[in-house]
Scaffold this motif. Structure first.
Motif, short mmCIF file in Angstrom:
data_model
loop_
_atom_site.label_atom_id
_atom_site.label_comp_id
_atom_site.label_asym_id
_atom_site.label_seq_id
_atom_site.Cartn_x
_atom_site.Cartn_y
_atom_site.Cartn_z
N SER A 25 -55.81 2.34 -64.02
CA SER A 25 -56.13 1.90 -65.38
C SER A 25 -56.36 3.15 -66.24
N GLN A 26 -56.15 3.03 -67.54
CA GLN A 26 -56.39 4.16 -68.43
C GLN A 26 -57.00 3.70 -69.74
N ALA A 27 -57.89 4.55 -70.27
CA ALA A 27 -58.50 4.25 -71.56
C ALA A 27 -57.49 4.54 -72.67
N LEU A 28 -57.56 3.75 -73.71
CA LEU A 28 -56.74 4.00 -74.91
C LEU A 28 -57.70 4.31 -76.05
N ALA A 29 -57.57 5.51 -76.63
CA ALA A 29 -58.41 5.86 -77.79
C ALA A 29 -57.50 5.89 -79.01
N GLY A 30 -57.14 7.08 -79.54
CA GLY A 30 -56.23 7.14 -80.68
C GLY A 30 -54.79 6.83 -80.29
N GLY A 31 -54.48 7.01 -79.02
CA GLY A 31 -53.15 6.70 -78.51
C GLY A 31 -52.08 7.74 -78.84
N THR A 32 -52.46 8.87 -79.45
CA THR A 32 -51.44 9.83 -79.91
C THR A 32 -50.77 10.58 -78.75
N ASN A 33 -51.39 10.60 -77.60
CA ASN A 33 -50.75 11.19 -76.43
C ASN A 33 -50.36 10.11 -75.41
N LEU A 34 -51.29 9.21 -75.15
CA LEU A 34 -51.04 8.21 -74.10
C LEU A 34 -49.81 7.34 -74.41
N VAL A 35 -49.68 6.93 -75.65
CA VAL A 35 -48.55 6.04 -75.97
C VAL A 35 -47.23 6.78 -75.82
N ALA A 107 -56.41 10.84 -83.72
CA ALA A 107 -56.85 11.46 -82.47
C ALA A 107 -58.38 11.50 -82.40
N THR A 108 -58.91 11.32 -81.19
CA THR A 108 -60.36 11.28 -81.02
C THR A 108 -60.89 12.49 -80.24
N THR A 109 -62.19 12.65 -80.29
CA THR A 109 -62.84 13.77 -79.59
C THR A 109 -62.59 13.68 -78.08
N SER A 163 -54.83 22.05 -76.02
CA SER A 163 -55.78 21.75 -77.11
C SER A 163 -56.27 23.00 -77.86
N ASP A 164 -56.46 22.85 -79.16
CA ASP A 164 -57.15 23.87 -79.96
C ASP A 164 -58.66 23.61 -79.94
N MET A 165 -59.02 22.35 -80.17
CA MET A 165 -60.43 21.99 -80.25
C MET A 165 -61.19 22.47 -79.00
N LEU A 211 -65.73 7.51 -68.04
CA LEU A 211 -65.40 7.50 -69.46
C LEU A 211 -66.13 8.68 -70.10
N ILE A 212 -65.48 9.40 -70.99
CA ILE A 212 -66.21 10.39 -71.79
C ILE A 212 -66.94 9.61 -72.87
N THR A 213 -68.24 9.80 -72.97
CA THR A 213 -68.99 9.09 -74.02
C THR A 213 -69.32 10.00 -75.20
C1 LIG Z 1 -46.69 15.94 -82.54
C2 LIG Z 1 -48.04 16.30 -82.01
C3 LIG Z 1 -48.56 17.56 -82.30
C4 LIG Z 1 -49.82 17.90 -81.82
N1 LIG Z 1 -50.31 19.15 -82.06
C5 LIG Z 1 -51.53 19.53 -81.55
C6 LIG Z 1 -52.05 20.83 -81.73
O1 LIG Z 1 -51.43 21.67 -82.39
N2 LIG Z 1 -53.26 21.11 -81.19
C7 LIG Z 1 -53.97 20.19 -80.48
O2 LIG Z 1 -55.06 20.51 -80.01
N3 LIG Z 1 -53.49 18.96 -80.26
C8 LIG Z 1 -52.29 18.61 -80.78
N4 LIG Z 1 -51.80 17.36 -80.55
C9 LIG Z 1 -52.46 16.51 -79.56
C10 LIG Z 1 -53.50 15.60 -80.13
O3 LIG Z 1 -54.59 16.36 -80.57
C11 LIG Z 1 -53.90 14.69 -78.98
O4 LIG Z 1 -52.80 13.83 -78.72
C12 LIG Z 1 -55.13 13.89 -79.29
O5 LIG Z 1 -56.25 14.71 -79.48
C13 LIG Z 1 -55.42 12.88 -78.21
O6 LIG Z 1 -56.45 12.03 -78.65
P1 LIG Z 1 -56.26 10.45 -78.64
O7 LIG Z 1 -57.55 9.88 -79.06
O8 LIG Z 1 -55.06 10.05 -79.44
O9 LIG Z 1 -56.00 10.22 -77.10
P2 LIG Z 1 -55.17 9.08 -76.36
O10 LIG Z 1 -53.72 9.34 -76.52
O11 LIG Z 1 -55.69 7.73 -76.70
O12 LIG Z 1 -55.61 9.40 -74.87
C14 LIG Z 1 -55.27 10.60 -74.24
C15 LIG Z 1 -55.81 10.55 -72.82
O13 LIG Z 1 -57.22 10.55 -72.83
C16 LIG Z 1 -57.75 9.38 -72.19
N5 LIG Z 1 -58.95 9.05 -72.95
C17 LIG Z 1 -59.06 9.01 -74.30
N6 LIG Z 1 -60.34 8.85 -74.66
C18 LIG Z 1 -61.06 8.78 -73.51
C19 LIG Z 1 -62.45 8.62 -73.20
N7 LIG Z 1 -63.37 8.55 -74.17
N8 LIG Z 1 -62.84 8.59 -71.90
C20 LIG Z 1 -61.91 8.68 -70.91
N9 LIG Z 1 -60.59 8.82 -71.14
C21 LIG Z 1 -60.18 8.88 -72.42
C22 LIG Z 1 -56.63 8.39 -72.21
O14 LIG Z 1 -56.74 7.47 -71.14
C23 LIG Z 1 -55.41 9.29 -72.06
O15 LIG Z 1 -55.24 9.63 -70.73
C24 LIG Z 1 -50.56 16.97 -81.04
C25 LIG Z 1 -50.04 15.69 -80.78
C26 LIG Z 1 -48.80 15.36 -81.25
C27 LIG Z 1 -48.25 13.99 -80.94
#
Ligand SMILES: Cc1cc2nc3c(=O)[nH]c(=O)nc-3n(C[C@H](O)[C@H](O)[C@H](O)COP(=O)(O)OP(=O)(O)OC[C@H]3O[C@@H](n4cnc5c(N)ncnc54)[C@H](O)[C@@H]3O)c2cc1C
Ligand code: SF4
Length: 338
Positions: A25-35, A107-109, A163-165, A211-213
């Motif tokens: 199973s996987q958590a979905l937050a902002g979905g910008t990477n997972l999706v 995107a989330t922390t 990551s930069d953050m 889960l990261i809280t």
């Molecule tokens: C085109 C593009 C350019 C980008 N450029 C940069 C960049 O220059 N620098 C940079 O740092 N980032 C960059 N990003 C990455 C972006 O910052 C990450 O995709 C984003 O931070 C992920 O956060 P999210 O909430 O969308 O995560 P999601 O996609 O929702 O999740 C990512 C992963 O984290 C897990 N997850 C999420 N939240 C939790 C939680 N609380 N507890 C446990 N598991 C969790 C999910 O299950 C998944 O495995 C880029 C992304 C894209 C698509």
């Protein structure tokens, strides 16, 4: 189309239960990477636990003078929070150097810490990749490896954490708060991500079902002398080739405390506390910076196409130390600001 179950819990306890209930199973937050990973068929979760209804969107003061950032605070809300701008400008600057405004809004922390590597082969299921499928080999070792690691790599994987953050969080000695089936625990940021060694499939030290809280920032934010310097192929919307988070406490013209973390060069944000300790008491001048860069990169080595990163890293470290010590941080549009 891969079938998956979708659940949307309302509490952290229910989310942990849902995550722990099914192994993949996987958590979905902002979905910008997972999706994206699901679309590429790299991630195939059988259960998606949408955590967006959890009460993890606050930034709160801690009893020790720091801040506790909920895992669902968006990268934009964090970077533009007045307390972050004033007390932790290094963190704001690093976040704003990443991705694009639209992505940072979503995107989330927590998700930022867990985003996967940008290694081309990892995203291409037609190629061998030890991180995606352990034991299949590493295509990057003798392949296209311009963006890959120069420090801490192994013969099994030379990927970098993108990551930069996280580079700023490493420099600031942040703390990761986790909740899982065995309860709550905290992990020092430096212990959260890991080097690939012989298990590159594991990016971090989280346990199953956790889960990261929140992320906790200590009181000291190094708001006077700092810089986040990111070098990349394009000025925006590109991942770091090399980045440096540098911060100082300077007293009577000498370095009282130094923090230095590198991004884009290793499987985790790279810190060397021996080098930081060596800087204590030194005058922040070119000689100190040159020695420091040399020491940080003493074991750096490329894999071919990324050999240039060693010299790039040396120059970037020196420039970042110069900017930080002069209180002239780099802004996210690559102009020097005062
Ligand atoms: C085109 C593009 C350019 C980008 N450029 C940069 C960049 O220059 N620098 C940079 O740092 N980032 C960059 N990003 C990455 C972006 O910052 C990450 O995709 C984003 O931070 C992920 O956060 P999210 O909430 O969308 O995560 P999601 O996609 O929702 O999740 C990512 C992963 O984290 C897990 N997850 C999420 N939240 C939790 C939680 N609380 N507890 C446990 N598991 C969790 C999910 O299950 C998944 O495995 C880029 C992304 C894209 C698509
Ligand atoms: S560097 Fe790591 S992620 Fe990239 S192909 Fe090799 S094993 Fe896979």
């Amino acid at each position: 189309m891969n079938r998956f179950e979708y659940v949307r819990p309302e509490s952290v306890a229910d989310a942990v239960k849902a995550l722990a209930g099914v192994p993949d199973s996987q958590a979905l937050a902002g979905g910008t990477n997972l999706v994206d990973l699901m679309k590429y068929d790299v991630a195939r979760p059988s259960r998606i636990v949408d955590i967006n209804r959890l009460p993890l969107r606050d930034i709160e003061e801690t009893a020790t003078g720091g801040l506790r950032i909920g895992a669902l605070v968006s990268n934009s809300d964090l970077a533009w929070d007045s307390r972050i701008i004033k007390r932790y400008p290094l963190l704001a600057s690093a976040i704003l150097a990443g991705a694009s405004p639209q992505l940072r809004n979503a995107a989330t922390t927590g998700g930022n810490l867990l985003q996967r590597t940008r290694c081309y082969y990892f995203y291409d299921p037609a190629t061998p990749c030890n991180k995606r499928e352990p034991g299949t080999g590493c295509s990057a070792l003798e392949g296209v490896n311009r963006i890959h690691a120069i420090l801490g790599a192994s013969e099994n994987c030379i990927a970098v954490h993108p990551s930069d953050m996280c580079v700023a969080l490493a420099a600031l000695d942040a703390i990761v708060h986790l909740e899982g089936p065995d309860g709550q625990r905290t992990v020092a940021f430096g212990e959260f991500h890991r080097l690939p060694a012989d298990q590159p499939q594991h990016d971090n030290t989280m346990r199953a079902g956790e889960l990261i809280t929140a992320i906790e920032l200590p009181a000291s934010g190094f708001a006077s002398y700092y810089t986040y310097l990111k070098v990349r192929d394009r000025l925006s919307y590109a991942f770091a080739l090399v980045s440096v988070a540098a911060a100082f406490r300077i007293e009577a013209g000498a370095i009282a405390e130094a923090r230095l973390a590198l991004g884009g060069v290793a499987h985790k944000p790279w810190r060397d506390r021996g080098v930081e300790e060596w800087m204590r008491g030194k005058v922040p001048d070119e000689e100190t910076f040159a020695y420091c860069a040399q020491a940080l990169l003493r074991d750096a080595k490329g894999a071919g196409q990324n050999n240039f990163k060693v010299e790039l890293a040396r120059r970037t470290i020196i420039r970042a130390l110069r900017q930080a010590s002069a209180a002239t941080p780099q802004d996210q549009s690559n102009k020097i600001v005062r």
